[in-house]
Design a protein around this motif. Structure first.
Motif, short mmCIF file in Angstrom:
data_model
loop_
_atom_site.label_atom_id
_atom_site.label_comp_id
_atom_site.label_asym_id
_atom_site.label_seq_id
_atom_site.Cartn_x
_atom_site.Cartn_y
_atom_site.Cartn_z
N SER A 117 1.20 -1.37 0.11
CA SER A 117 -0.30 0.04 -0.02
C SER A 117 1.04 1.45 -0.04
N ILE A 118 0.07 2.05 -0.68
CA ILE A 118 0.63 3.27 -0.62
C ILE A 118 0.06 3.96 0.14
N PRO A 119 -0.18 5.82 0.52
CA PRO A 119 -1.13 6.17 1.01
C PRO A 119 -2.37 7.02 -0.29
N HIS A 120 -3.73 5.68 0.56
CA HIS A 120 -4.94 6.07 -0.25
C HIS A 120 -5.04 4.68 -0.99
N PHE A 121 -3.93 4.29 -1.53
CA PHE A 121 -3.95 3.18 -2.22
C PHE A 121 -3.69 1.90 -1.81
N LYS A 140 -5.33 -9.44 -10.03
CA LYS A 140 -4.55 -8.23 -8.89
C LYS A 140 -5.83 -6.94 -9.54
N PHE A 141 -5.90 -6.12 -8.06
CA PHE A 141 -6.65 -5.07 -7.65
C PHE A 141 -6.23 -4.01 -7.51
N ILE A 142 -6.86 -2.67 -7.44
CA ILE A 142 -6.27 -1.93 -6.45
C ILE A 142 -7.76 -0.90 -6.26
N VAL A 143 -7.83 -0.75 -4.81
CA VAL A 143 -8.44 0.08 -4.32
C VAL A 143 -7.74 1.77 -4.28
N PHE A 144 -8.90 2.09 -3.62
CA PHE A 144 -8.89 3.51 -3.23
C PHE A 144 -9.55 4.08 -2.43
N LYS A 145 -9.03 4.51 -0.93
CA LYS A 145 -9.27 4.42 0.59
C LYS A 145 -9.40 6.12 0.14
#
Length: 146
Positions: A117-121, A140-145
């Motif tokens: 993770s990196i900030p927000h991702f 694989k996928f990416i979630v944005f917080k």
């Protein structure tokens, strides 16, 4: 850690008929993994059109189930199990490979892991198996917080 259907309903921002996790079977905070399941019932109206003679679960709904498992994992490994006004958005889907179809009334076993993770991702890998332990898909996928 297990979460029953009632708790999953409370936690996930997605609601019926677009919630695709019934139960959380296990959360491993150390390895940042979650194991969930969902059964696409044969009376679901989606099967009237996908496909009437030989219904299969739409792949996009399996990807959504993976994303929902990711949200639950993020909530479970945090300090508190709560949404606290945060939004979780599927940001990117990559490297998805379908191996076999999933049929109505087969249980989808969803295993997701935070890879980094990196900030927000948050970067995830996930696999979906049927009740017979055949791998249905992986990706694989990416979630944005937010």
């Amino acid at each position: 850690m297990e979460l029953n259907n009632k708790k999953v309903k409370e936690l996930l921002p997605q609601k019926e008929p677009f919630r695709f996790v019934d139960y959380v079977d296990d959360v491993d905070k150390n390895n940042k993994t979650i194991q969930c399941n969902y059964t696409f019932k044969s009376d679901n109206p989606i099967f009237l059109g996908h496909f009437p003679q030989e219904p299969i679960v739409p792949g996009v709904l399996l990807i959504e189930a993976m994303a929902q498992s990711a949200i639950l994992l993020m909530l479970c490994i945090g300090n508190e199990i709560s949404l606290d006004g945060e939004k979780y958005l599927l940001s990117k889907v990559e490297e998805v490979r379908f191996n076999k179809p999933l049929f109505p009334n087969q249980k989808a076993n969803i295993i997701s892991k935070i890879e980094r993770s990196i900030p927000h991702f948050y970067f995830f890998s996930s696999k979906v198996y049927n009740g017979f332990e055949d791998k249905i898909l992986e990706g694989k996928f990416i979630v944005f917080k937010k």
